[in-house]
Enzyme design. Structure first.
Site, short mmCIF file in Angstrom:
data_model
loop_
_atom_site.label_atom_id
_atom_site.label_comp_id
_atom_site.label_asym_id
_atom_site.label_seq_id
_atom_site.Cartn_x
_atom_site.Cartn_y
_atom_site.Cartn_z
N CYS A 17 1.15 -1.29 -0.02
CA CYS A 17 0.08 0.00 -0.04
C CYS A 17 1.01 1.26 0.08
CB CYS A 17 -0.75 0.13 1.24
SG CYS A 17 0.15 -0.11 2.75
N HIS A 79 3.72 1.75 11.73
CA HIS A 79 2.48 1.57 12.73
C HIS A 79 1.98 2.85 13.72
CE1 HIS A 79 4.59 -1.95 11.84
NE2 HIS A 79 3.40 -2.65 11.38
N CYS A 101 2.32 5.94 9.03
CA CYS A 101 1.52 6.15 7.70
C CYS A 101 0.71 7.22 7.97
CB CYS A 101 0.75 4.94 7.69
SG CYS A 101 -0.57 5.15 6.16
N HIS A 129 -1.07 -4.76 19.34
CA HIS A 129 -0.73 -4.37 18.10
C HIS A 129 -0.01 -2.94 18.22
CE1 HIS A 129 -0.52 -3.30 13.94
NE2 HIS A 129 -0.65 -4.34 13.72
N GLU A 131 0.17 -0.44 16.24
CA GLU A 131 -0.69 0.69 15.94
C GLU A 131 -1.49 0.83 17.21
OE1 GLU A 131 -2.91 0.50 12.21
OE2 GLU A 131 -4.36 1.98 13.06
N SER A 228 1.02 -9.32 10.90
CA SER A 228 0.53 -8.57 10.02
C SER A 228 -0.84 -8.53 10.16
CB SER A 228 1.06 -8.53 8.38
OG SER A 228 0.09 -7.94 7.86
N SER A 229 -1.44 -7.48 10.66
CA SER A 229 -3.04 -7.69 11.20
C SER A 229 -3.78 -7.68 9.89
CB SER A 229 -3.46 -6.35 11.67
OG SER A 229 -4.88 -6.27 11.80
N SER A 273 1.85 -5.24 3.55
CA SER A 273 3.29 -5.27 3.81
C SER A 273 4.33 -6.31 3.21
CB SER A 273 3.43 -5.46 5.39
OG SER A 273 2.61 -6.32 5.88
#
Ligand code: SF4
Length: 316
Positions: A17, A79, A101, A129, A131, A228-229, A273
């Site tokens: 992304c 994150h 991001c 996580h 993030e 990786s969520s 990712s």
């Protein structure tokens, strides 16, 4: 000997992304500008192949700032980080570049705005996580409450049901989050929040694309990492939408070829990712064993890019 036939359905969009692309570029530009080693706090994106590629160029990955020696630059991962991390870097006079991001930063600003307006905040996300740690760490401890499920919504204790807002992690299951948001609005009708949720365009598009191939595929391989969520959500979404034989693989070497025995149509996608070279590696591994036919199933075209942070852009 003739090879068996295998139809491959390639989900599109898949893989990198704009936020991941930008984070990797930030480390590369920092290495060019400051020379090796450049330290990176936490995996810049959750992918070993990417991390090892950057390590080979001189990046050193650490979990905490106290592992960064004085005088060396440090990059914060895509994150996002709690506010205490840049504050600590500043107190040590470390040069840092924040690769958070912009879509995660947007959630941080939303949470701050709600707090400034006097609201308590409910974050929908996965405990632990990075993030989630970063978003909760934008505000003083206790201001942001975490809910992971509809069950959590039923039991969460808030200070004032009339002064509440919600934000979400960017990489959740779109469908599960709709249910959690509905449960929040049912219990707290006055809750403020985004129109739907804060799930990013890349997560949404990859889930839509995998849904489009799930019912037609006998098995689906999702390229991505267990931490990786958005990759893990792709495995779940594929399973819920008609392909229970969906699995995460980090590299082609992890494919269980025995499970492919009765597979005539294989779906392939990749988390945000995972670089496309890993998808190509899987396709080549299939080509060695099968006579393959590839159909790309396109549900959206993405042309989003994010600028590098000020100070790292080429002209500066
Ligand atoms: S998955 Fe979404 S939020 Fe995460 S880096 Fe990519 S664009 Fe940004």
């Amino acid at each position: 000997m003739t090879k068996p036939t295998l139809n491959i359905l390639l989900a599109s969009p898949r893989g990198f992304c704009a936020g991941v692309d930008r984070a990797i570029q930030i480390v590369e530009v920092a290495l060019q500008r400051y020379g090796a080693p450049v330290y990176v706090r936490h995996e810049i994106v959750h992918n070993r192949y990417v991390v090892q590629g950057l390590e080979a160029k001189g990046a050193i990955f650490v979990e905490e700032l106290d592992e960064v020696p004085d005088g060396r630059p440090v990059v914060f991962s895509a994150h996002g980080v709690p506010k205490s991390i840049p504050a600590e870097a500043e107190s040590r006079q470390l040069m840092y570049v924040d690769a958070t991001c912009p879509l995660v930063s947007k959630v941080h600003r939303e949470a701050e705005r709600h707090h400034a307006d006097g609201r308590q905040i409910i974050l929908i996300g996965h405990a632990g996580h990075p993030e989630v740690v970063g978003t909760m760490g934008q505000l003083p401890a206790g201001v942001v409450l975490l809910v992971e499920s509809e069950e959590d919504v039923r039991t969460v204790q808030v200070d004032d049901p009339l002064n509440l807002a919600f934000v979400t992690q960017t990489t959740l299951s779109v469908d599960d989050t709709v249910q959690i948001v509905a449960a929040l609005k049912a219990r707290f009708p006055a809750i403020a929040g985004p129109r739907k949720e804060d799930i990013c365009y890349a997560t949404t598009n990859r889930q839509t694309a995998v849904k489009a191939i799930a019912a037609k595929a006998d098995a689906i391989l999702v390229l991505g990492a267990p931490n990786s969520s958005n990759s893990m959500r792709l495995v779940e979404v594929a399973a819920k939408h008609g392909c229970t034989n969906s699995m995460l693989v980090q590299r082609a070497t992890q494919i269980d070829w025995a499970m492919m025995d009765n597979v005539k149509t294989l779906g392939i996608t990749a988390g945000a990712s995972a670089p496309d070279i890993l998808v190509q590696e899987v396709i080549e591994a299939c080509r060695e064993r099968y006579d393959i036919q590839i159909e790309e199933v396109v549900t959206a075209v993405e042309n989003i890019t994010f600028k590098l942070p000020r100070g790292l852009a080429a002209a500066e």
